[in-house]
Design a protein around this motif. Sequence first.
Motif, PDB file in Angstrom:
ATOM      1  N   MET A 112       1.046  -0.802   0.196  1.00  0.00           N
ATOM      2  CA  MET A 112       0.063   0.075  -0.210  1.00  0.00           C
ATOM      3  C   MET A 112       1.233   1.061  -0.385  1.00  0.00           C
ATOM      4  N   HIS A 118      -7.129   3.124   7.457  1.00  0.00           N
ATOM      5  CA  HIS A 118      -8.837   3.125   6.909  1.00  0.00           C
ATOM      6  C   HIS A 118      -9.527   3.828   8.186  1.00  0.00           C
ATOM      7  N   SER A 123     -14.329  -1.078   7.703  1.00  0.00           N
ATOM      8  CA  SER A 123     -14.182  -0.251   6.669  1.00  0.00           C
ATOM      9  C   SER A 123     -12.689  -1.414   5.499  1.00  0.00           C
ATOM     10  N   PHE A 127     -13.714  -2.399   2.051  1.00  0.00           N
ATOM     11  CA  PHE A 127     -12.415  -2.635   1.102  1.00  0.00           C
ATOM     12  C   PHE A 127     -12.139  -4.057   0.140  1.00  0.00           C
ATOM     13  N   LYS A 130     -14.844  -5.453  -1.463  1.00  0.00           N
ATOM     14  CA  LYS A 130     -15.458  -4.997  -2.907  1.00  0.00           C
ATOM     15  C   LYS A 130     -14.278  -5.120  -4.277  1.00  0.00           C
ATOM     16  N   ARG A 279      -0.214  -1.455  -9.713  1.00  0.00           N
ATOM     17  CA  ARG A 279      -1.685  -0.234 -10.202  1.00  0.00           C
ATOM     18  C   ARG A 279      -2.423   0.385  -8.671  1.00  0.00           C
ATOM     19  N   PRO A 280      -2.923   0.969  -9.364  1.00  0.00           N
ATOM     20  CA  PRO A 280      -4.484   0.998  -8.233  1.00  0.00           C
ATOM     21  C   PRO A 280      -5.943   0.378  -7.982  1.00  0.00           C
ATOM     22  N   VAL A 281      -5.913  -0.382  -6.993  1.00  0.00           N
ATOM     23  CA  VAL A 281      -6.783  -1.348  -7.185  1.00  0.00           C
ATOM     24  C   VAL A 281      -8.211   0.245  -6.485  1.00  0.00           C
ATOM     25  N   ALA A 283     -11.368   0.772  -5.750  1.00  0.00           N
ATOM     26  CA  ALA A 283     -12.753  -0.812  -5.534  1.00  0.00           C
ATOM     27  C   ALA A 283     -13.621  -0.447  -6.520  1.00  0.00           C
TER      28      ALA A 283
ATOM     29  N   GLY B  28       3.130   3.618  -7.027  1.00  0.00           N
ATOM     30  CA  GLY B  28       3.461   2.306  -6.122  1.00  0.00           C
ATOM     31  C   GLY B  28       2.013   1.693  -5.596  1.00  0.00           C
ATOM     32  N   ALA B  29       2.153   2.038  -4.364  1.00  0.00           N
ATOM     33  CA  ALA B  29       1.202   1.288  -3.607  1.00  0.00           C
ATOM     34  C   ALA B  29      -0.544   1.942  -4.042  1.00  0.00           C
ATOM     35  N   VAL B  30      -1.483   0.443  -3.616  1.00  0.00           N
ATOM     36  CA  VAL B  30      -2.495   0.789  -4.137  1.00  0.00           C
ATOM     37  C   VAL B  30      -2.914   1.554  -3.053  1.00  0.00           C
ATOM     38  N   LEU B  31      -3.931   2.681  -3.683  1.00  0.00           N
ATOM     39  CA  LEU B  31      -4.552   3.552  -2.946  1.00  0.00           C
ATOM     40  C   LEU B  31      -6.029   2.961  -2.776  1.00  0.00           C
ATOM     41  N   THR B  32      -7.353   3.377  -1.868  1.00  0.00           N
ATOM     42  CA  THR B  32      -8.490   2.463  -1.438  1.00  0.00           C
ATOM     43  C   THR B  32      -9.352   3.893  -2.615  1.00  0.00           C
ATOM     44  N   ASP B  34     -11.669   5.417  -2.067  1.00  0.00           N
ATOM     45  CA  ASP B  34     -13.002   5.769  -1.787  1.00  0.00           C
ATOM     46  C   ASP B  34     -13.751   6.285  -0.640  1.00  0.00           C
ATOM     47  N   LEU B  35     -12.319   6.262   0.745  1.00  0.00           N
ATOM     48  CA  LEU B  35     -12.755   6.936   1.969  1.00  0.00           C
ATOM     49  C   LEU B  35     -12.280   8.001   2.270  1.00  0.00           C
ATOM     50  N   LEU B  37     -11.160   9.686   5.835  1.00  0.00           N
ATOM     51  CA  LEU B  37     -11.384   9.872   6.908  1.00  0.00           C
ATOM     52  C   LEU B  37     -10.928  11.152   7.973  1.00  0.00           C
TER      53      LEU B  37
END
Lengths: 286, 64
Positions: A112, A118, A123, A127, A130, A279-281, A283, B28-32, B34-35, B37
């Motif tokens: 990440m 989060h 949550s 994630f 989804k 790559r961005p994952v 939802a 690089g890393a994964v972005l979520t 839709d959150l 906070l």
Amino acid sequence: MTAAAPDHHDRPSPDTGGPVYLYAVTAARHHEDAAGATGDAGVTDAVGVADAPVRAVTAGEVTALVSSVDPRHLEMVGQRPQEAELAWLEHVARTHNAVVESAFRETTVLPMRIATVHPTEESVREFLRKSSDAILAELARLDGLVEVGVKAYRSTPPAPTEPATAPPAAPTRPESPGRAYLEARRAQRRARADADRDAATLVRAVRDAAVPHAVDQRAHRLQTGELADGPGENIANDAWLVRRDALLALHAAVTACADPAAGRHVEVTGPWAPYSFVRPVAADAG
Amino acid sequence: MPDEPLPDDVAPRQVALIDLLDRLLANGAVLTGDLVLSIADVDLVHIDLRAVIRSIEPDHPAPW
């Protein structure tokens, strides 16, 4: 930056209900940890940000490595003296990498981005649910691959910096300081052009050497500033995605391009988890 | 370092912070995605540490 490491007796309970820091996502490992329906008991040995224990949060086929994070630690970001901020940044960066590495030693991981938080563990589970398909696809794509850093450096060129150190050839007439100056500038420019050409040649050679062994490449920005302590000016800062079994071949190929005596240096870092290639994952829609 | 074979396990060697930051901050890393906070009115889903560094060193480029 943080209170003394808690000893094992007063480690916080796994889920404090508050915000959690995400380090990496992997495929769920059902076979190894019989953690029950939630799969949350798969605690690793890794220690997280601010010494919080790292735990696994699983939903369906995917698992996230998380630790509880004290909101107060996050609130302080940007509000402390420089040195404290940098120390905190280094702590978070090294901790993040350590957790990612600990997972990467055993399985394919999606690291990440640093400081991904989060609001709750639930949550995170949401994630994971989804994004499950996207995560699994990305894990499959990166399976068996590692990232290698390849940096090229040019030693500080011996080009003249002072126009006063005049050109050796064709001495100009003393009564023509303007011409002497121009000659010096021209020599300086030539030297710089030579050095630039030499640098470009090295960068090309290193990349040409790496390509046959790699799957993908990303160019990071060149390293400058006080943290850059390479053997000269950084002229290439690339990340290569390679199959594990091609690591040594790539390493040998790129280091063969170095010629330290001539001011050409090559440094290899890693292997890393595939930070630069994930790559961005997002939802999934539904 | 350049001439040694790559270790299978990166852990024993202290990685350079600058190399780490290239990977952790740049991409690089994964972005979520839709959150959101918010704690104390600060969005914390992803803390832009690069901005933090910029704010600490207003007169200099980021130290890496």
